[in-house]
Write a protein that holds these residues in place. Sequence first.
Motif, PDB file in Angstrom:
ATOM      1  N   LYS A   4       0.832  -1.132   0.177  1.00 54.56           N
ATOM      2  CA  LYS A   4       0.033   0.162   0.026  1.00 54.56           C
ATOM      3  C   LYS A   4       0.867   1.266  -0.110  1.00 54.56           C
ATOM      4  O   LYS A   4       0.686   2.217  -0.689  1.00 54.56           O
ATOM      5  CB  LYS A   4      -0.981   0.185   1.225  1.00 54.56           C
ATOM      6  CG  LYS A   4      -2.077   1.130   1.132  1.00 54.56           C
ATOM      7  CD  LYS A   4      -2.820   0.664   2.201  1.00 54.56           C
ATOM      8  CE  LYS A   4      -4.076   1.812   2.319  1.00 54.56           C
ATOM      9  NZ  LYS A   4      -5.164   1.746   3.278  1.00 54.56           N
ATOM     10  N   ASP A   7       2.584   1.371  -3.423  1.00 58.04           N
ATOM     11  CA  ASP A   7       1.551   2.050  -4.327  1.00 58.04           C
ATOM     12  C   ASP A   7       1.416   3.534  -4.155  1.00 58.04           C
ATOM     13  O   ASP A   7       1.217   4.447  -5.356  1.00 58.04           O
ATOM     14  CB  ASP A   7       0.063   1.337  -4.504  1.00 58.04           C
ATOM     15  CG  ASP A   7       0.319  -0.015  -4.705  1.00 58.04           C
ATOM     16  OD1 ASP A   7       1.127  -0.492  -5.453  1.00 58.04           O
ATOM     17  OD2 ASP A   7      -0.629  -0.779  -4.349  1.00 58.04           O
ATOM     18  N   ARG A   8       1.329   4.069  -2.889  1.00 54.61           N
ATOM     19  CA  ARG A   8       1.151   5.615  -2.696  1.00 54.61           C
ATOM     20  C   ARG A   8       2.322   6.465  -3.242  1.00 54.61           C
ATOM     21  O   ARG A   8       2.316   7.378  -3.978  1.00 54.61           O
ATOM     22  CB  ARG A   8       0.750   5.692  -1.155  1.00 54.61           C
ATOM     23  CG  ARG A   8      -0.349   5.463  -0.788  1.00 54.61           C
ATOM     24  CD  ARG A   8      -0.684   5.827   0.744  1.00 54.61           C
ATOM     25  NE  ARG A   8      -2.052   5.303   1.304  1.00 54.61           N
ATOM     26  CZ  ARG A   8      -2.228   5.613   2.318  1.00 54.61           C
ATOM     27  NH1 ARG A   8      -1.357   5.752   3.614  1.00 54.61           N
ATOM     28  NH2 ARG A   8      -3.480   5.397   2.723  1.00 54.61           N
ATOM     29  N   SER A  11       2.245   6.577  -7.044  1.00 55.68           N
ATOM     30  CA  SER A  11       1.369   7.367  -7.463  1.00 55.68           C
ATOM     31  C   SER A  11       1.914   9.083  -7.192  1.00 55.68           C
ATOM     32  O   SER A  11       1.622   9.614  -7.978  1.00 55.68           O
ATOM     33  CB  SER A  11      -0.012   7.335  -6.884  1.00 55.68           C
ATOM     34  OG  SER A  11      -0.913   8.267  -7.017  1.00 55.68           O
ATOM     35  N   LYS A  14       4.517   9.659  -9.652  1.00 60.98           N
ATOM     36  CA  LYS A  14       3.893   9.891 -11.314  1.00 60.98           C
ATOM     37  C   LYS A  14       3.397  11.160 -11.229  1.00 60.98           C
ATOM     38  O   LYS A  14       3.611  11.537 -12.370  1.00 60.98           O
ATOM     39  CB  LYS A  14       3.004   8.720 -11.282  1.00 60.98           C
ATOM     40  CG  LYS A  14       2.176   8.688 -12.661  1.00 60.98           C
ATOM     41  CD  LYS A  14       1.023   7.591 -12.726  1.00 60.98           C
ATOM     42  CE  LYS A  14       0.287   7.551 -14.123  1.00 60.98           C
ATOM     43  NZ  LYS A  14      -0.831   6.433 -14.080  1.00 60.98           N
ATOM     44  N   SER A  62      -3.697  12.220 -11.035  1.00 61.66           N
ATOM     45  CA  SER A  62      -4.161  11.820  -9.609  1.00 61.66           C
ATOM     46  C   SER A  62      -5.217  10.944  -9.462  1.00 61.66           C
ATOM     47  O   SER A  62      -6.092  10.452 -10.437  1.00 61.66           O
ATOM     48  CB  SER A  62      -4.383  13.372  -8.906  1.00 61.66           C
ATOM     49  OG  SER A  62      -3.296  13.911  -9.082  1.00 61.66           O
ATOM     50  N   ASP A  63      -5.302  10.602  -8.157  1.00 68.71           N
ATOM     51  CA  ASP A  63      -6.430   9.401  -7.818  1.00 68.71           C
ATOM     52  C   ASP A  63      -7.729  10.184  -8.122  1.00 68.71           C
ATOM     53  O   ASP A  63      -7.855  11.517  -7.443  1.00 68.71           O
ATOM     54  CB  ASP A  63      -6.184   9.054  -6.506  1.00 68.71           C
ATOM     55  CG  ASP A  63      -7.204   7.863  -6.128  1.00 68.71           C
ATOM     56  OD1 ASP A  63      -8.560   8.322  -5.746  1.00 68.71           O
ATOM     57  OD2 ASP A  63      -7.033   6.816  -6.250  1.00 68.71           O
ATOM     58  N   ILE A  64      -8.865   9.675  -8.349  1.00 61.91           N
ATOM     59  CA  ILE A  64     -10.019  10.171  -8.597  1.00 61.91           C
ATOM     60  C   ILE A  64     -10.706  11.069  -7.453  1.00 61.91           C
ATOM     61  O   ILE A  64     -11.598  11.962  -7.272  1.00 61.91           O
ATOM     62  CB  ILE A  64     -11.037   9.205  -9.298  1.00 61.91           C
ATOM     63  CG1 ILE A  64     -12.357  10.058  -9.750  1.00 61.91           C
ATOM     64  CG2 ILE A  64     -11.429   8.245  -8.163  1.00 61.91           C
ATOM     65  CD1 ILE A  64     -12.253  11.119 -10.821  1.00 61.91           C
ATOM     66  N   LYS A  65     -10.443  10.367  -6.279  1.00 59.99           N
ATOM     67  CA  LYS A  65     -10.882  10.597  -4.956  1.00 59.99           C
ATOM     68  C   LYS A  65     -10.412  12.123  -4.751  1.00 59.99           C
ATOM     69  O   LYS A  65     -11.097  12.928  -4.063  1.00 59.99           O
ATOM     70  CB  LYS A  65     -10.460   9.848  -3.596  1.00 59.99           C
ATOM     71  CG  LYS A  65     -11.278   8.428  -3.806  1.00 59.99           C
ATOM     72  CD  LYS A  65     -10.925   7.410  -2.775  1.00 59.99           C
ATOM     73  CE  LYS A  65     -11.606   6.213  -2.920  1.00 59.99           C
ATOM     74  NZ  LYS A  65     -11.106   5.148  -1.624  1.00 59.99           N
ATOM     75  N   ASN A  66      -9.135  12.266  -4.760  1.00 60.29           N
ATOM     76  CA  ASN A  66      -8.454  13.725  -4.808  1.00 60.29           C
ATOM     77  C   ASN A  66      -9.001  14.675  -5.679  1.00 60.29           C
ATOM     78  O   ASN A  66      -9.078  15.760  -5.159  1.00 60.29           O
ATOM     79  CB  ASN A  66      -6.884  13.467  -4.611  1.00 60.29           C
ATOM     80  CG  ASN A  66      -6.356  12.587  -3.497  1.00 60.29           C
ATOM     81  OD1 ASN A  66      -6.721  12.610  -2.556  1.00 60.29           O
ATOM     82  ND2 ASN A  66      -5.468  11.854  -3.800  1.00 60.29           N
ATOM     83  N   TYR A  72      -7.705  20.420  -3.684  1.00 58.34           N
ATOM     84  CA  TYR A  72      -6.570  19.513  -4.253  1.00 58.34           C
ATOM     85  C   TYR A  72      -6.442  19.910  -5.587  1.00 58.34           C
ATOM     86  O   TYR A  72      -5.198  20.114  -6.174  1.00 58.34           O
ATOM     87  CB  TYR A  72      -6.956  17.965  -4.471  1.00 58.34           C
ATOM     88  CG  TYR A  72      -5.940  16.963  -5.081  1.00 58.34           C
ATOM     89  CD1 TYR A  72      -4.991  16.852  -4.081  1.00 58.34           C
ATOM     90  CD2 TYR A  72      -5.921  16.813  -6.235  1.00 58.34           C
ATOM     91  CE1 TYR A  72      -4.178  15.838  -4.609  1.00 58.34           C
ATOM     92  CE2 TYR A  72      -5.056  15.810  -6.719  1.00 58.34           C
ATOM     93  CZ  TYR A  72      -4.005  15.240  -5.895  1.00 58.34           C
ATOM     94  OH  TYR A  72      -2.821  14.738  -6.336  1.00 58.34           O
ATOM     95  N   LYS A 121     -10.500  14.863 -16.219  1.00 58.01           N
ATOM     96  CA  LYS A 121     -10.426  13.510 -15.452  1.00 58.01           C
ATOM     97  C   LYS A 121     -11.850  13.119 -15.027  1.00 58.01           C
ATOM     98  O   LYS A 121     -12.248  11.869 -15.035  1.00 58.01           O
ATOM     99  CB  LYS A 121      -9.653  13.756 -14.225  1.00 58.01           C
ATOM    100  CG  LYS A 121      -9.450  12.403 -13.368  1.00 58.01           C
ATOM    101  CD  LYS A 121      -8.398  11.572 -13.536  1.00 58.01           C
ATOM    102  CE  LYS A 121      -8.302  10.355 -12.757  1.00 58.01           C
ATOM    103  NZ  LYS A 121      -7.026   9.552 -13.250  1.00 58.01           N
TER     104      LYS A 121
END
Length: 323
Positions: A4, A7-8, A11, A14, A62-66, A72, A121
């Motif tokens: 985990k 992966d963070r 990301s 990236k 970026s992650d869709i949640k962020n 953000y 996005k």
Amino acid sequence: MNQKTKDRLKSFLKIVAIPTVYALFLRFIFGAKDWEAVFSMMSVTFLFLLPSIVGALTVYFSDIKNVKKLAYRIIAPWIPIYAFFIITFLFAIEGWPCLVMILPIFMLSASLGGLLGGYFKLRKKDSKAYLSILLVLPLFASPIESYIGVQSKPYQAYTYIDIDAPAEKIWDNVTRVREIDEKQDKGWLTKLLNFPRPVKAELNYEGVGAYRQAIFTNGLVFHETVTDYEDNKKMSFSIRALPHEIPLTTMDEHLVVGGKYFDVLNGTYELEKLTDKTYRLHLYSNFKLTTSFNFYASWWAKNIMKDIQNNILQVEKYRSENE
């Protein structure tokens, strides 16, 4: 390190590394001497479009949640911008003054790009196609901007100071400025930008046609010719800075006085009587800018010139009142 965490980290790298590498790639192209007729760093394309794309890339990867968080999309794009600045500074690609002056533009543009990247996005449909077009847009926009060209525009910086001293004493400190000790230097903006500071001014005689030399640190010299003169009242002079006299280490190539983008034209001292014991000393300077973003560059140029002028005026005031 668990999966985990890996992966963070992956990301994070990236969303920072890809936009930063893209910015460095464009910096290389726009900074290449052989291509300066087509790609210029002193352009709207480089100063506004590049950071916008960096911001868009940051949010898009970026992650869709962020991405769903407005804060953000606005703040995250600043991270690769700072990374780009740090790399170009550490490797002496860019000088400190240039970085300070373009930082507000880059941060604002990156945030706008972040909002655009968030739109792509969240929309998902055809987002990759739009992003691909955005990536190559500077390579097409810059030649068009270069073809349109830029126009020189004149500006004026005006400052004044009130002095409690006889006119003759004030004027003596105006026409010839004895060497200014570094402790007397109050120019905060020029210090921040590491600009040359005023040292002294020499005049061969009082009158029209006289030659005045304003000497600054690090080899910067203003060659001045008096064009209008009234003793104890007014002195106007043309100003000429010769770029070939200025050492390469003195100023950033984009900020050289008398260079391609910035030049000081003339100046005027006027002494106005307010009361029997107080005079107001006015100082005007006229300069020109030749960029496609004079609306922004003029703000910096005016404040730099005012900072220099206020610095000189406070020295002349102190000497007139206390010496």
